[in-house]
Design a protein around this motif. Sequence first.
Motif, PDB file in Angstrom:
ATOM      1  N   ALA A  28      86.560  -0.183  89.283  1.00 57.73           N
ATOM      2  CA  ALA A  28      86.540  -1.164  88.201  1.00 57.73           C
ATOM      3  C   ALA A  28      84.956  -1.551  87.784  1.00 57.73           C
ATOM      4  N   MET A  29      84.083  -1.617  88.884  1.00 56.02           N
ATOM      5  CA  MET A  29      82.546  -2.035  88.735  1.00 56.02           C
ATOM      6  C   MET A  29      82.119  -0.765  87.946  1.00 56.02           C
ATOM      7  N   ILE A  30      82.526   0.193  88.572  1.00 60.56           N
ATOM      8  CA  ILE A  30      81.760   1.640  87.838  1.00 60.56           C
ATOM      9  C   ILE A  30      82.088   1.465  86.256  1.00 60.56           C
ATOM     10  N   ASP A  31      83.420   1.282  85.948  1.00 60.70           N
ATOM     11  CA  ASP A  31      83.872   1.389  84.751  1.00 60.70           C
ATOM     12  C   ASP A  31      83.226   0.150  83.832  1.00 60.70           C
ATOM     13  N   GLU A  32      82.992  -1.057  84.240  1.00 61.20           N
ATOM     14  CA  GLU A  32      82.206  -2.083  83.748  1.00 61.20           C
ATOM     15  C   GLU A  32      80.835  -1.468  83.299  1.00 61.20           C
ATOM     16  N   GLY A  33      80.353  -0.401  84.068  1.00 61.84           N
ATOM     17  CA  GLY A  33      79.123  -0.021  83.568  1.00 61.84           C
ATOM     18  C   GLY A  33      77.737  -0.348  84.547  1.00 61.84           C
ATOM     19  N   LEU A  34      78.179  -0.706  85.725  1.00 64.36           N
ATOM     20  CA  LEU A  34      77.422  -1.125  86.795  1.00 64.36           C
ATOM     21  C   LEU A  34      76.917   0.227  87.477  1.00 64.36           C
ATOM     22  N   SER A  35      75.537   0.247  87.754  1.00 68.13           N
ATOM     23  CA  SER A  35      74.915   1.259  88.475  1.00 68.13           C
ATOM     24  C   SER A  35      75.153   1.354  90.067  1.00 68.13           C
ATOM     25  N   ASP A  36      75.343   2.236  90.547  1.00 67.17           N
ATOM     26  CA  ASP A  36      75.439   2.563  91.954  1.00 67.17           C
ATOM     27  C   ASP A  36      74.716   1.576  93.040  1.00 67.17           C
ATOM     28  N   ARG A  37      73.401   1.184  92.684  1.00 68.58           N
ATOM     29  CA  ARG A  37      72.544   0.310  93.361  1.00 68.58           C
ATOM     30  C   ARG A  37      73.154  -1.234  93.078  1.00 68.58           C
ATOM     31  N   GLU A  38      73.460  -1.628  91.860  1.00 69.80           N
ATOM     32  CA  GLU A  38      74.289  -2.888  91.600  1.00 69.80           C
ATOM     33  C   GLU A  38      75.449  -2.932  92.430  1.00 69.80           C
ATOM     34  N   ILE A  39      76.231  -1.940  92.489  1.00 71.34           N
ATOM     35  CA  ILE A  39      77.525  -2.125  93.289  1.00 71.34           C
ATOM     36  C   ILE A  39      77.306  -2.228  94.748  1.00 71.34           C
ATOM     37  N   ARG A  40      76.375  -1.352  95.212  1.00 69.68           N
ATOM     38  CA  ARG A  40      76.064  -1.652  96.621  1.00 69.68           C
ATOM     39  C   ARG A  40      75.699  -3.002  96.907  1.00 69.68           C
TER      40      ARG A  40
END
Length: 399
Positions: free
Chosen positions: A360-372
Amino acid sequence: MKRTRLVARYGAIAAVIFAVAWLTLALRLEGFINRIDPVPLPAISARARALHSTSFIADLHADSLLFGRNLLDRSELGHVDLPRLQQGGVRLQVFAVPTIVPYGLNIERNERGGIDLLTLAGIAQLSPTAWLGPTGRALHHAARLRAESRASNGALLLVETRADLERLLTARAAGQDTTGALLAIEGAHALESRPENLERLFDAGYRMVGLAHFFDNDYAGSAHGVDRGGLTDLGRETLREMERLGITLDLAHLSPAAVDEALDLSTRPTVFSHGGVRGTCDNQRNLSDEQVRRIADGGGVIGIGYWKWAVCGRSPADIARAIAYVIRLVGADHAALGSDYDGGTTVGFDTSQLIALTQAMIDEGLSDREIRKVLGDNVLRVLSQNLPLAGIPPDALGG
Protein backbone atom coordinates in the motif's frame (compact mmCIF):
# COMPACT_ATOMS: atom_id res chain seq x y z
CA MET A 1 -18.89 -43.58 52.74
CA LYS A 2 -20.48 -44.30 49.33
CA ARG A 3 -22.33 -40.97 49.49
CA THR A 4 -19.07 -39.17 50.32
CA ARG A 5 -17.40 -40.71 47.28
CA LEU A 6 -20.34 -39.70 45.06
CA VAL A 7 -20.24 -36.14 46.37
CA ALA A 8 -16.50 -35.99 45.74
CA ARG A 9 -16.89 -37.45 42.23
CA TYR A 10 -19.70 -35.13 41.20
CA GLY A 11 -17.91 -32.22 42.85
CA ALA A 12 -14.84 -32.95 40.73
CA ILE A 13 -16.98 -33.20 37.59
CA ALA A 14 -18.68 -29.92 38.43
CA ALA A 15 -15.27 -28.28 38.98
CA VAL A 16 -14.08 -29.45 35.56
CA ILE A 17 -17.26 -28.21 33.88
CA PHE A 18 -16.88 -24.86 35.65
CA ALA A 19 -13.22 -24.59 34.60
CA VAL A 20 -14.05 -25.38 30.97
CA ALA A 21 -16.91 -22.87 30.98
CA TRP A 22 -14.68 -20.22 32.54
CA LEU A 23 -11.90 -20.87 30.01
CA THR A 24 -14.43 -20.61 27.19
CA LEU A 25 -15.58 -17.27 28.61
CA ALA A 26 -11.97 -16.02 28.77
CA LEU A 27 -11.32 -17.05 25.16
CA ARG A 28 -14.54 -15.47 23.95
CA LEU A 29 -13.57 -12.30 25.79
CA GLU A 30 -10.48 -11.80 23.64
CA GLY A 31 -12.32 -12.96 20.53
CA PHE A 32 -14.82 -10.19 21.15
CA ILE A 33 -12.30 -7.48 22.09
CA ASN A 34 -9.50 -8.05 19.54
CA ARG A 35 -11.19 -8.74 16.23
CA ILE A 36 -10.23 -8.95 12.59
CA ASP A 37 -12.80 -7.63 10.14
CA PRO A 38 -11.07 -8.65 6.90
CA VAL A 39 -10.61 -6.00 4.22
CA PRO A 40 -9.55 -6.51 0.60
CA LEU A 41 -5.75 -6.64 0.46
CA PRO A 42 -3.70 -5.46 -2.51
CA ALA A 43 -1.95 -7.87 -4.85
CA ILE A 44 1.66 -8.16 -3.70
CA SER A 45 4.29 -7.18 -6.26
CA ALA A 46 7.81 -8.55 -6.59
CA ARG A 47 9.06 -5.12 -5.53
CA ALA A 48 7.04 -5.28 -2.29
CA ARG A 49 8.28 -8.80 -1.52
CA ALA A 50 11.91 -7.82 -1.99
CA LEU A 51 11.54 -4.60 -0.01
CA HIS A 52 9.62 -6.19 2.85
CA SER A 53 11.97 -9.16 3.24
CA THR A 54 15.09 -6.99 3.39
CA SER A 55 13.81 -4.23 5.71
CA PHE A 56 14.12 -3.90 9.48
CA ILE A 57 10.44 -3.87 10.52
CA ALA A 58 9.33 -2.53 13.90
CA ASP A 59 5.88 -1.99 15.42
CA LEU A 60 5.72 0.55 18.24
CA HIS A 61 2.62 -0.75 20.00
CA ALA A 62 0.72 -3.98 20.72
CA ASP A 63 -1.15 -4.91 23.91
CA SER A 64 -0.85 -8.68 23.43
CA LEU A 65 0.50 -9.42 26.93
CA LEU A 66 -2.84 -8.53 28.51
CA PHE A 67 -4.68 -11.63 27.42
CA GLY A 68 -2.62 -14.41 28.94
CA ARG A 69 -1.80 -16.24 25.71
CA ASN A 70 1.62 -17.83 25.37
CA LEU A 71 3.10 -15.63 22.66
CA LEU A 72 5.37 -18.44 21.49
CA ASP A 73 2.34 -20.36 20.20
CA ARG A 74 0.31 -19.48 17.14
CA SER A 75 -3.24 -18.57 18.11
CA GLU A 76 -6.52 -18.14 16.30
CA LEU A 77 -7.24 -15.26 18.70
CA GLY A 78 -6.06 -11.68 18.56
CA HIS A 79 -3.55 -10.14 16.19
CA VAL A 80 -0.01 -10.92 17.43
CA ASP A 81 2.08 -13.90 18.51
CA LEU A 82 5.64 -14.93 17.67
CA PRO A 83 4.76 -17.21 14.71
CA ARG A 84 2.68 -14.44 13.12
CA LEU A 85 5.37 -11.84 13.79
CA GLN A 86 7.87 -14.09 12.04
CA GLN A 87 5.51 -14.67 9.12
CA GLY A 88 4.95 -10.92 8.81
CA GLY A 89 8.68 -10.19 8.88
CA VAL A 90 8.54 -8.12 12.09
CA ARG A 91 12.01 -7.70 13.61
CA LEU A 92 10.99 -5.72 16.72
CA GLN A 93 7.66 -5.59 18.54
CA VAL A 94 6.95 -3.15 21.36
CA PHE A 95 4.66 -4.85 23.89
CA ALA A 96 2.73 -2.22 25.86
CA VAL A 97 1.03 -2.81 29.20
CA PRO A 98 -1.93 -0.70 30.30
CA THR A 99 -2.65 -1.25 33.99
CA ILE A 100 -6.02 0.48 34.45
CA VAL A 101 -8.71 0.77 31.77
CA PRO A 102 -11.91 2.60 32.74
CA TYR A 103 -15.29 1.04 32.05
CA GLY A 104 -17.02 2.84 29.18
CA LEU A 105 -13.74 4.25 27.82
CA ASN A 106 -14.02 6.55 24.82
CA ILE A 107 -11.81 9.07 23.05
CA GLU A 108 -13.80 12.10 24.24
CA ARG A 109 -14.00 12.16 28.05
CA ASN A 110 -13.26 9.65 30.83
CA GLU A 111 -13.52 10.16 34.57
CA ARG A 112 -10.77 8.96 36.85
CA GLY A 113 -11.78 6.06 39.09
CA GLY A 114 -14.80 3.81 38.77
CA ILE A 115 -14.88 0.26 37.41
CA ASP A 116 -11.60 -1.04 36.00
CA LEU A 117 -12.02 -3.31 32.99
CA LEU A 118 -8.66 -5.00 33.59
CA THR A 119 -9.81 -6.19 37.01
CA LEU A 120 -12.91 -7.72 35.42
CA ALA A 121 -10.84 -9.26 32.62
CA GLY A 122 -8.38 -10.69 35.15
CA ILE A 123 -11.23 -12.34 37.03
CA ALA A 124 -12.61 -13.80 33.77
CA GLN A 125 -9.17 -15.18 32.91
CA LEU A 126 -8.49 -16.43 36.46
CA SER A 127 -5.40 -14.25 36.35
CA PRO A 128 -3.57 -12.93 39.42
CA THR A 129 -3.49 -9.54 37.69
CA ALA A 130 -7.05 -9.02 38.92
CA TRP A 131 -5.69 -8.37 42.41
CA LEU A 132 -2.13 -7.14 41.93
CA GLY A 133 -2.67 -3.41 41.45
CA PRO A 134 -1.04 -1.31 38.71
CA THR A 135 2.64 -1.81 39.59
CA GLY A 136 2.11 -5.48 40.33
CA ARG A 137 0.38 -5.99 37.01
CA ALA A 138 3.24 -4.36 35.14
CA LEU A 139 5.79 -6.52 36.97
CA HIS A 140 3.73 -9.66 36.32
CA HIS A 141 3.56 -9.07 32.56
CA ALA A 142 7.27 -8.25 32.37
CA ALA A 143 8.10 -11.50 34.14
CA ARG A 144 5.88 -13.43 31.73
CA LEU A 145 7.55 -11.92 28.67
CA ARG A 146 11.00 -12.58 30.11
CA ALA A 147 10.05 -16.22 30.77
CA GLU A 148 8.73 -16.64 27.24
CA SER A 149 11.90 -15.09 25.85
CA ARG A 150 14.00 -17.59 27.81
CA ALA A 151 11.85 -20.47 26.57
CA SER A 152 12.05 -19.39 22.92
CA ASN A 153 15.54 -20.76 22.17
CA GLY A 154 16.64 -17.36 20.91
CA ALA A 155 13.61 -16.70 18.72
CA LEU A 156 12.28 -13.93 21.01
CA LEU A 157 14.92 -11.54 22.35
CA LEU A 158 14.05 -9.08 25.11
CA VAL A 159 15.56 -5.73 24.13
CA GLU A 160 16.65 -3.63 27.12
CA THR A 161 19.91 -2.02 25.93
CA ARG A 162 21.67 -0.82 22.83
CA ALA A 163 23.81 -3.94 23.13
CA ASP A 164 20.63 -6.06 22.88
CA LEU A 165 19.61 -4.12 19.79
CA GLU A 166 22.99 -4.91 18.25
CA ARG A 167 22.53 -8.58 19.12
CA LEU A 168 19.16 -8.53 17.38
CA LEU A 169 20.64 -6.98 14.24
CA THR A 170 23.53 -9.43 14.27
CA ALA A 171 21.19 -12.41 14.61
CA ARG A 172 19.04 -11.22 11.72
CA ALA A 173 22.11 -10.57 9.55
CA ALA A 174 23.19 -14.15 10.24
CA GLY A 175 19.87 -15.42 8.92
CA GLN A 176 18.35 -16.28 12.30
CA ASP A 177 14.59 -15.78 12.61
CA THR A 178 14.90 -13.68 15.76
CA THR A 179 12.30 -11.12 16.81
CA GLY A 180 13.03 -8.44 19.40
CA ALA A 181 10.55 -7.53 22.15
CA LEU A 182 10.59 -4.22 24.02
CA LEU A 183 8.41 -3.49 27.05
CA ALA A 184 6.34 -0.30 27.38
CA ILE A 185 4.00 1.16 30.01
CA GLU A 186 0.76 2.76 28.89
CA GLY A 187 0.00 5.31 31.59
CA ALA A 188 2.37 6.23 34.43
CA HIS A 189 -0.35 5.53 37.00
CA ALA A 190 1.35 2.10 36.78
CA LEU A 191 3.95 3.67 39.11
CA GLU A 192 1.26 4.30 41.75
CA SER A 193 2.61 7.85 42.33
CA ARG A 194 5.77 6.45 43.98
CA PRO A 195 8.97 7.72 42.30
CA GLU A 196 10.95 4.62 43.33
CA ASN A 197 8.64 2.44 41.23
CA LEU A 198 10.09 3.85 38.00
CA GLU A 199 13.42 2.20 38.74
CA ARG A 200 11.62 -1.02 39.73
CA LEU A 201 9.95 -1.13 36.33
CA PHE A 202 13.20 -0.21 34.61
CA ASP A 203 14.86 -3.17 36.36
CA ALA A 204 11.96 -5.36 35.16
CA GLY A 205 12.76 -4.36 31.56
CA TYR A 206 10.47 -1.45 30.70
CA ARG A 207 12.07 0.97 28.22
CA MET A 208 9.14 3.13 27.07
CA VAL A 209 6.56 4.97 29.17
CA GLY A 210 3.49 7.02 28.31
CA LEU A 211 2.61 9.38 31.15
CA ALA A 212 -1.17 9.14 30.73
CA HIS A 213 -3.68 6.79 29.12
CA PHE A 214 -7.46 7.22 28.99
CA PHE A 215 -7.84 9.48 32.05
CA ASP A 216 -6.00 12.31 33.80
CA ASN A 217 -3.64 11.00 36.48
CA ASP A 218 -1.04 12.26 38.96
CA TYR A 219 1.52 12.67 36.15
CA ALA A 220 -0.26 14.35 33.24
CA GLY A 221 -3.49 15.26 31.56
CA SER A 222 -5.00 12.82 29.09
CA ALA A 223 -6.38 13.67 25.67
CA HIS A 224 -9.46 11.77 26.84
CA GLY A 225 -9.61 13.10 30.40
CA VAL A 226 -11.68 15.73 32.17
CA ASP A 227 -9.23 18.57 32.88
CA ARG A 228 -6.73 17.71 30.11
CA GLY A 229 -4.01 19.72 31.81
CA GLY A 230 -0.27 19.67 31.31
CA LEU A 231 2.37 17.80 33.29
CA THR A 232 2.29 17.78 37.07
CA ASP A 233 5.38 18.24 39.24
CA LEU A 234 5.50 14.44 39.56
CA GLY A 235 5.20 14.11 35.79
CA ARG A 236 8.08 16.50 35.21
CA GLU A 237 10.24 14.70 37.79
CA THR A 238 9.38 11.35 36.20
CA LEU A 239 10.27 12.57 32.72
CA ARG A 240 13.69 13.77 33.92
CA GLU A 241 14.34 10.40 35.57
CA MET A 242 13.16 8.52 32.46
CA GLU A 243 15.73 10.36 30.37
CA ARG A 244 18.46 9.61 32.91
CA LEU A 245 17.65 5.90 32.86
CA GLY A 246 17.22 5.58 29.11
CA ILE A 247 13.43 5.20 28.96
CA THR A 248 11.77 6.64 25.85
CA LEU A 249 8.83 8.99 26.35
CA ASP A 250 5.63 7.96 24.57
CA LEU A 251 3.35 10.93 23.82
CA ALA A 252 0.32 8.84 22.82
CA HIS A 253 -2.87 9.67 24.77
CA LEU A 254 -1.41 12.85 26.31
CA SER A 255 -3.49 16.03 26.27
CA PRO A 256 -2.32 18.79 23.91
CA ALA A 257 -1.06 20.79 26.89
CA ALA A 258 0.89 17.80 28.20
CA VAL A 259 2.35 17.07 24.74
CA ASP A 260 3.55 20.66 24.46
CA GLU A 261 5.11 20.70 27.92
CA ALA A 262 6.72 17.27 27.49
CA LEU A 263 8.30 18.39 24.22
CA ASP A 264 9.53 21.57 25.89
CA LEU A 265 11.31 19.49 28.55
CA SER A 266 12.53 16.53 26.49
CA THR A 267 16.16 16.43 25.48
CA ARG A 268 15.91 13.08 23.66
CA PRO A 269 13.74 11.95 20.72
CA THR A 270 10.17 11.02 21.68
CA VAL A 271 7.64 8.68 20.10
CA PHE A 272 3.92 8.91 19.52
CA SER A 273 3.58 5.15 19.58
CA HIS A 274 0.13 4.60 18.07
CA GLY A 275 -2.56 6.78 16.59
CA GLY A 276 -3.06 9.02 13.62
CA VAL A 277 -3.01 12.55 12.33
CA ARG A 278 -5.87 15.00 12.06
CA GLY A 279 -4.86 15.75 8.50
CA THR A 280 -6.39 12.43 7.41
CA CYS A 281 -8.63 11.55 10.40
CA ASP A 282 -9.79 14.50 12.49
CA ASN A 283 -10.51 13.57 16.11
CA GLN A 284 -8.98 14.38 19.47
CA ARG A 285 -7.16 11.05 19.61
CA ASN A 286 -4.90 12.20 16.77
CA LEU A 287 -2.10 14.73 16.32
CA SER A 288 -2.42 18.20 14.84
CA ASP A 289 0.04 19.34 12.17
CA GLU A 290 1.78 21.53 14.73
CA GLN A 291 2.25 18.59 17.11
CA VAL A 292 3.67 16.48 14.27
CA ARG A 293 6.13 19.27 13.44
CA ARG A 294 7.23 19.60 17.08
CA ILE A 295 7.80 15.85 17.47
CA ALA A 296 9.82 15.86 14.25
CA ASP A 297 11.85 18.90 15.37
CA GLY A 298 13.03 16.85 18.35
CA GLY A 299 14.00 13.89 16.18
CA GLY A 300 10.98 11.81 17.19
CA VAL A 301 8.66 9.49 15.30
CA ILE A 302 4.90 9.11 14.87
CA GLY A 303 3.54 5.54 14.87
CA ILE A 304 0.49 5.25 12.65
CA GLY A 305 -2.20 2.82 13.83
CA TYR A 306 -4.29 0.35 11.90
CA TRP A 307 -7.77 0.92 13.34
CA LYS A 308 -10.68 3.25 12.63
CA TRP A 309 -10.04 5.96 15.25
CA ALA A 310 -6.48 6.31 13.99
CA VAL A 311 -6.89 6.45 10.21
CA CYS A 312 -10.69 6.55 9.63
CA GLY A 313 -10.60 3.06 8.13
CA ARG A 314 -8.95 -0.33 8.39
CA SER A 315 -7.46 -0.92 4.98
CA PRO A 316 -3.75 -0.81 4.14
CA ALA A 317 -4.53 2.14 1.87
CA ASP A 318 -6.03 4.11 4.80
CA ILE A 319 -2.89 3.50 6.87
CA ALA A 320 -0.55 4.33 3.98
CA ARG A 321 -2.42 7.58 3.37
CA ALA A 322 -1.77 8.73 6.95
CA ILE A 323 1.89 7.69 6.72
CA ALA A 324 2.30 9.62 3.48
CA TYR A 325 0.69 12.68 5.10
CA VAL A 326 3.33 12.67 7.85
CA ILE A 327 6.12 12.26 5.30
CA ARG A 328 4.87 15.12 3.14
CA LEU A 329 4.52 17.32 6.21
CA VAL A 330 7.84 16.68 8.00
CA GLY A 331 9.86 14.17 5.96
CA ALA A 332 10.41 10.42 5.93
CA ASP A 333 12.52 10.36 9.10
CA HIS A 334 9.50 10.76 11.37
CA ALA A 335 6.84 8.21 10.36
CA ALA A 336 6.63 4.70 11.78
CA LEU A 337 4.26 1.77 12.39
CA GLY A 338 2.13 1.71 15.56
CA SER A 339 -0.53 -0.93 15.00
CA ASP A 340 -2.28 -1.03 18.41
CA TYR A 341 -2.78 -4.71 17.73
CA ASP A 342 -4.55 -6.56 20.57
CA GLY A 343 -5.48 -3.21 22.10
CA GLY A 344 -9.24 -3.68 22.03
CA THR A 345 -9.14 -2.86 18.33
CA THR A 346 -10.86 -4.21 15.25
CA VAL A 347 -8.38 -4.31 12.38
CA GLY A 348 -8.46 -5.38 8.75
CA PHE A 349 -5.49 -7.75 8.87
CA ASP A 350 -3.16 -9.24 11.48
CA THR A 351 0.60 -8.94 11.74
CA SER A 352 1.22 -12.01 9.55
CA GLN A 353 -0.21 -10.04 6.61
CA LEU A 354 1.89 -6.92 7.14
CA ILE A 355 3.39 -7.08 3.64
CA ALA A 356 0.04 -5.71 2.44
CA LEU A 357 0.95 -2.38 4.08
CA THR A 358 4.32 -2.33 2.31
CA GLN A 359 2.45 -2.76 -0.97
CA ALA A 360 0.00 0.00 0.00
CA MET A 361 2.90 2.39 0.66
CA ILE A 362 4.29 1.58 -2.80
CA ASP A 363 0.84 2.22 -4.25
CA GLU A 364 0.76 5.56 -2.37
CA GLY A 365 3.85 6.60 -4.32
CA LEU A 366 6.49 6.33 -1.58
CA SER A 367 10.04 5.43 -2.53
CA ASP A 368 11.85 2.33 -1.28
CA ARG A 369 14.08 4.54 0.88
CA GLU A 370 11.06 6.23 2.48
CA ILE A 371 9.31 2.90 3.06
CA ARG A 372 12.35 1.33 4.74
CA LYS A 373 12.48 4.25 7.17
CA VAL A 374 8.78 3.87 7.98
CA LEU A 375 8.95 0.10 8.35
CA GLY A 376 11.57 0.30 11.07
CA ASP A 377 14.72 2.27 10.41
CA ASN A 378 13.28 5.34 12.16
CA VAL A 379 12.42 3.32 15.27
CA LEU A 380 15.86 1.74 15.20
CA ARG A 381 17.45 5.21 15.11
CA VAL A 382 15.44 6.52 18.07
CA LEU A 383 16.04 3.46 20.23
CA SER A 384 19.73 3.48 19.37
CA GLN A 385 19.89 7.01 20.75
CA ASN A 386 17.68 6.48 23.80
CA LEU A 387 18.36 3.01 25.19
CA PRO A 388 21.02 2.54 27.86
CA LEU A 389 24.25 1.14 26.45
CA ALA A 390 24.31 -1.99 28.58
CA GLY A 391 22.03 -1.53 31.59
CA ILE A 392 23.78 1.67 32.69
CA PRO A 393 21.94 5.00 32.40
CA PRO A 394 23.14 6.73 29.22
CA ASP A 395 24.03 9.99 31.00
CA ALA A 396 26.57 8.05 33.06
CA LEU A 397 28.25 7.00 29.84
CA GLY A 398 28.12 10.31 28.05
CA GLY A 399 25.72 8.69 25.55
